[in-house]
Design a protein around this motif. Structure first.
Motif, PDB file in Angstrom:
ATOM      1  N   GLU A 112       3.411  14.130  -5.528  1.00  0.00           N
ATOM      2  CA  GLU A 112       2.755  13.363  -4.533  1.00  0.00           C
ATOM      3  C   GLU A 112       3.144  11.930  -3.950  1.00  0.00           C
ATOM      4  O   GLU A 112       3.526  11.574  -3.025  1.00  0.00           O
ATOM      5  CB  GLU A 112       1.295  13.582  -4.795  1.00  0.00           C
ATOM      6  N   ALA A 113       3.448  11.172  -4.982  1.00  0.00           N
ATOM      7  CA  ALA A 113       3.709   9.895  -4.939  1.00  0.00           C
ATOM      8  C   ALA A 113       5.123   9.846  -4.337  1.00  0.00           C
ATOM      9  O   ALA A 113       5.434   8.876  -3.612  1.00  0.00           O
ATOM     10  CB  ALA A 113       3.574   8.960  -6.422  1.00  0.00           C
ATOM     11  N   ARG A 114       6.148  10.613  -4.883  1.00  0.00           N
ATOM     12  CA  ARG A 114       7.736  10.529  -4.387  1.00  0.00           C
ATOM     13  C   ARG A 114       7.444  11.093  -2.566  1.00  0.00           C
ATOM     14  O   ARG A 114       8.187  10.397  -2.161  1.00  0.00           O
ATOM     15  CB  ARG A 114       8.201  11.838  -5.086  1.00  0.00           C
ATOM     16  N   GLY A 115       6.389  11.668  -2.567  1.00  0.00           N
ATOM     17  CA  GLY A 115       6.551  12.300  -0.923  1.00  0.00           C
ATOM     18  C   GLY A 115       6.031  11.041  -0.206  1.00  0.00           C
ATOM     19  O   GLY A 115       6.482  10.790   0.871  1.00  0.00           O
ATOM     20  N   LYS A 116       5.189  10.173  -0.748  1.00  0.00           N
ATOM     21  CA  LYS A 116       4.687   9.030   0.074  1.00  0.00           C
ATOM     22  C   LYS A 116       5.830   8.271   0.240  1.00  0.00           C
ATOM     23  O   LYS A 116       5.947   7.526   1.229  1.00  0.00           O
ATOM     24  CB  LYS A 116       3.687   8.225  -0.755  1.00  0.00           C
ATOM     25  N   LEU A 117       6.801   7.745  -0.941  1.00  0.00           N
ATOM     26  CA  LEU A 117       7.851   7.050  -0.875  1.00  0.00           C
ATOM     27  C   LEU A 117       8.806   7.414   0.245  1.00  0.00           C
ATOM     28  O   LEU A 117       9.090   6.551   0.829  1.00  0.00           O
ATOM     29  CB  LEU A 117       8.469   6.961  -2.291  1.00  0.00           C
ATOM     30  N   GLU A 118       8.919   8.741   0.021  1.00  0.00           N
ATOM     31  CA  GLU A 118       9.809   9.251   1.187  1.00  0.00           C
ATOM     32  C   GLU A 118       9.597   8.869   2.523  1.00  0.00           C
ATOM     33  O   GLU A 118      10.086   8.324   3.332  1.00  0.00           O
ATOM     34  CB  GLU A 118      10.060  10.764   1.099  1.00  0.00           C
ATOM     35  N   ARG A 119       8.108   9.158   2.767  1.00  0.00           N
ATOM     36  CA  ARG A 119       7.807   8.731   4.110  1.00  0.00           C
ATOM     37  C   ARG A 119       7.886   7.263   4.438  1.00  0.00           C
ATOM     38  O   ARG A 119       8.268   6.957   5.648  1.00  0.00           O
ATOM     39  CB  ARG A 119       6.294   9.227   4.477  1.00  0.00           C
ATOM     40  N   ASN A 137       0.838  -1.270  -0.124  1.00  0.00           N
ATOM     41  CA  ASN A 137       0.082   0.184  -0.053  1.00  0.00           C
ATOM     42  C   ASN A 137       0.864   1.369   0.076  1.00  0.00           C
ATOM     43  O   ASN A 137       0.242   2.262  -0.527  1.00  0.00           O
ATOM     44  CB  ASN A 137      -1.056   0.012   1.243  1.00  0.00           C
ATOM     45  N   TYR A 138       2.062   1.127   0.501  1.00  0.00           N
ATOM     46  CA  TYR A 138       2.820   2.343   0.936  1.00  0.00           C
ATOM     47  C   TYR A 138       4.043   2.511   0.036  1.00  0.00           C
ATOM     48  O   TYR A 138       5.010   3.500   0.051  1.00  0.00           O
ATOM     49  CB  TYR A 138       2.992   2.821   2.125  1.00  0.00           C
ATOM     50  N   VAL A 139       4.661   1.558  -0.703  1.00  0.00           N
ATOM     51  CA  VAL A 139       5.801   1.646  -1.441  1.00  0.00           C
ATOM     52  C   VAL A 139       5.139   1.271  -2.721  1.00  0.00           C
ATOM     53  O   VAL A 139       5.434   1.863  -3.901  1.00  0.00           O
ATOM     54  CB  VAL A 139       6.744   0.441  -0.938  1.00  0.00           C
TER      55      VAL A 139
END
Ligand SMILES: N[C@@H](CCC(=O)N[C@@H](CS)C(=O)NCC(=O)O)C(=O)O
Length: 217
Positions: free
Chosen positions: A130-137, A103-105
């Protein structure tokens, strides 16, 4: 009856199932899902609501969703407790982390790739960011999680989920220097024989990676 896995060698979720099959030495026939094998596409379409792969055929049973395929292999074809531990609490923790990778990667990685598939010359940069930000988190969370993950000497559901998602996520949004444990673990995963086999089988398809495949791995 021999198992059949429907999928594609460049597909991250197909890897997830393949890694389990290879790691456990389970015999199966690979059914390629592409334009040259419409019958395989039909089998996939008949399994789940959106016709996604991989799909496992075990006799008369079609199993879709890569995690469910691994659960099925664990229940019926793999060494007891190898892919998923017998202890319910340990299994619950493993399933929770499996969800993190899907879900998150995998999802944000696929969102970014999807933008380039939609229009490679004009992707929606806000959505990609936005997707890159989620990957960073997710990378930050995984870096902390790895501090106490007792890396097993065999492949489990976690390695099956982690290897393909981190392989492609790093191509979309490189895992930076603040995450040394995650960088090292990704490199370790790619060297595991079942994963290395998937990497090699996918190599011919790299020119099709919509963002351009980096010259590494
Ligand atoms: N939730 C599914 C996701 C599977 C998935 O997204 N598969 C991709 C390939 S990696 C696919 O089928 N793409 C073709 C499509 O969406 O039509 C799983 O865990 O197996």
């Amino acid at each position: 009856m021999r198992l059949e896995l429907f999928g594609h060698p460049f597909s991250s979720y197909t890897w997830k199932a393949l890694i389990a099959l290879y790691a456990e030495g389970i015999a199966f026939t690979f059914r390629m899902v592409d334009g040259e094998h419409p019958e395989n596409g039909q089998a996939v379409q008949s399994a789940g609501p959106l016709g996604k792969f991989p799909v496992l055929r075990d006799g008369g049973k079609l199993v879709f969703e890569a995690t469910a395929i691994i659960e099925h292999l664990s229940n019926h074809h793999a060494a007891a407790g190898a892919l998923i531990p017998a202890d319910p609490d340990a299994a619950l923790t493993m399933r929770m982390v499996d969800r993190v990778f899907d879900n998150y990667v995998m999802d944000p990685m696929a969102d970014a790739v999807g933008e380039y598939l939609r229009d490679g010359k004009n992707p929606d940069h806000a959505r990609v960011e936005e997707a890159r930000g989620k990957l960073e988190r997710s990378y930050a969370w995984l870096e902390g999680w790895l501090a106490s993950y007792p890396q097993p000497d065999h492949v489990t559901l976690i390695e099956c989920a982690a290897a393909p998602s981190l392989f492609y996520a790093d191509w979309v949004h490189p895992i930076g220097e603040p995450y040394p444990r995650l960088r090292q673990w990704r490199a370790h995963l790619l060297q595991l024989p079942p994963v290395a086999r998937c990497v090699e089988e996918a190599r011919p398809y790299r020119p099709f990676f919509p963002l351009g495949a980096p010259d590494r791995d």
